[in-house]
Write a protein that holds these residues in place. Structure first.
Motif, short mmCIF file in Angstrom:
data_model
loop_
_atom_site.label_atom_id
_atom_site.label_comp_id
_atom_site.label_asym_id
_atom_site.label_seq_id
_atom_site.Cartn_x
_atom_site.Cartn_y
_atom_site.Cartn_z
N SER B 32 21.95 19.33 91.43
CA SER B 32 22.09 19.40 89.98
C SER B 32 22.43 20.82 89.56
O SER B 32 22.15 21.78 90.27
N PHE B 34 23.29 23.59 86.11
CA PHE B 34 23.03 23.89 84.70
C PHE B 34 23.71 25.20 84.34
O PHE B 34 23.92 26.07 85.19
N TYR B 36 22.66 28.29 81.76
CA TYR B 36 21.66 28.86 80.86
C TYR B 36 22.31 30.04 80.15
O TYR B 36 23.22 30.70 80.66
N LEU B 46 18.23 26.98 78.23
CA LEU B 46 19.19 25.99 78.70
C LEU B 46 20.33 25.83 77.70
O LEU B 46 20.09 25.58 76.52
N SER B 49 23.45 20.97 80.78
CA SER B 49 23.53 20.47 82.14
C SER B 49 24.99 20.24 82.49
O SER B 49 25.85 20.15 81.60
N ASN B 91 20.50 23.54 91.76
CA ASN B 91 19.36 23.01 92.50
C ASN B 91 19.84 22.50 93.85
O ASN B 91 20.65 21.59 93.92
#
Lengths: 118, 109
Positions: B32, B34, B36, B46, B49, B91
């Motif tokens: 995953s 993202f 930020y 955040l 995503s 991740n």
């Protein structure tokens, strides 16, 4: 909005002193992370907990740093004895993570503790 | 090689410009992703995503290219308030999220 709460916001102390930083994660989150940020190193993961159990603290200097989660509403990061090189901003973050992954949901950060060791 | 790499910038762009950042990751098993945003002396927040099919949120578009192992962030019609550091986050499933060092954006009037 629910927020991660960190205390203190600022801390200035002399080298050799014990420093304790506290974090209250967002209610219902099962994972808590401690990060350190400096200009030189960026954001470094120090430790993280899931359901209060420590999962990874490999980023943390073991001789002087310790992280605990005495209950679901409180995480602590201690430095003893502190040194000038520990000066940084320390962030706590919390998140909701499923059993399958270590971070498949975004994390929410607290405001940070700005630590200066003289 | 770092797990997540970003161009530190700074990217200096005029208001109204379109700007794009890329971020590469080393672990092909990453699950995953993202973006930020971090303002000076503030906590990371955040932004969005990143989904496999790409996704858009207003002026912001995120793309994922698994074959080349990079993600991108496109900002259209830049505003002064977009000035910040943008952190790429990945991740790998092995540890907690890994943050890139960030790309600094300065939008100028």
């Amino acid at each position: 909005d629910a927020r991660v709460t960190q205390t203190p916001r600022h801390k200035v102390t002399e080298m050799g002193q014990e420093v304790t930083m506290r974090c209250q994660p967002i209610l219902g989150h099962n994972t808590v992370f401690w990060y350190r940020q400096t200009m030189m190193q960026g954001l470094e993961l120090l430790a993280y907990f899931r359901n209060r159990a420590p999962l990874d603290d490999s980023g943390m200097p073991k001789d002087r740093f310790s992280a605990e989660m005495p209950d679901a509403t409180l995480a602590t990061l201690k430095i003893q004895p502190s040194e000038p090189r520990d000066s940084a901003v320390y962030f706590c973050a919390s998140g909701l993570v499923s059993l399958g992954g270590a971070g498949n949901q975004p994390q929410h950060f607290g405001d940070g503790t700005r630590l200066s060791i003289l | 090689r770092k797990e997540v790499e970003q161009d530190p910038g700074p990217f200096n762009v005029p208001e109204g410009a379109t700007v794009a950042f890329n971020c590469t990751y080393s672990n092909s098993a990453s699950q995953s992703f993202f973006w930020y945003r971090q303002d000076c002396r503030k906590e990371p927040k955040l932004l969005m995503s990143v989904y496999s099919s790409g996704n858009e949120d207003g002026r912001f578009t995120a793309q994922l290219n698994r074959a080349s192992q990079y993600i991108s962030l496109l900002i259209r019609d830049s505003k002064l308030s977009d000035s910040a550091t943008y952190l790429c986050v990945v991740n790998t499933g092995r540890r907690a999220l890994t943050f890139g060092s960030g790309t600094r954006l300065q939008v100028q009037p």
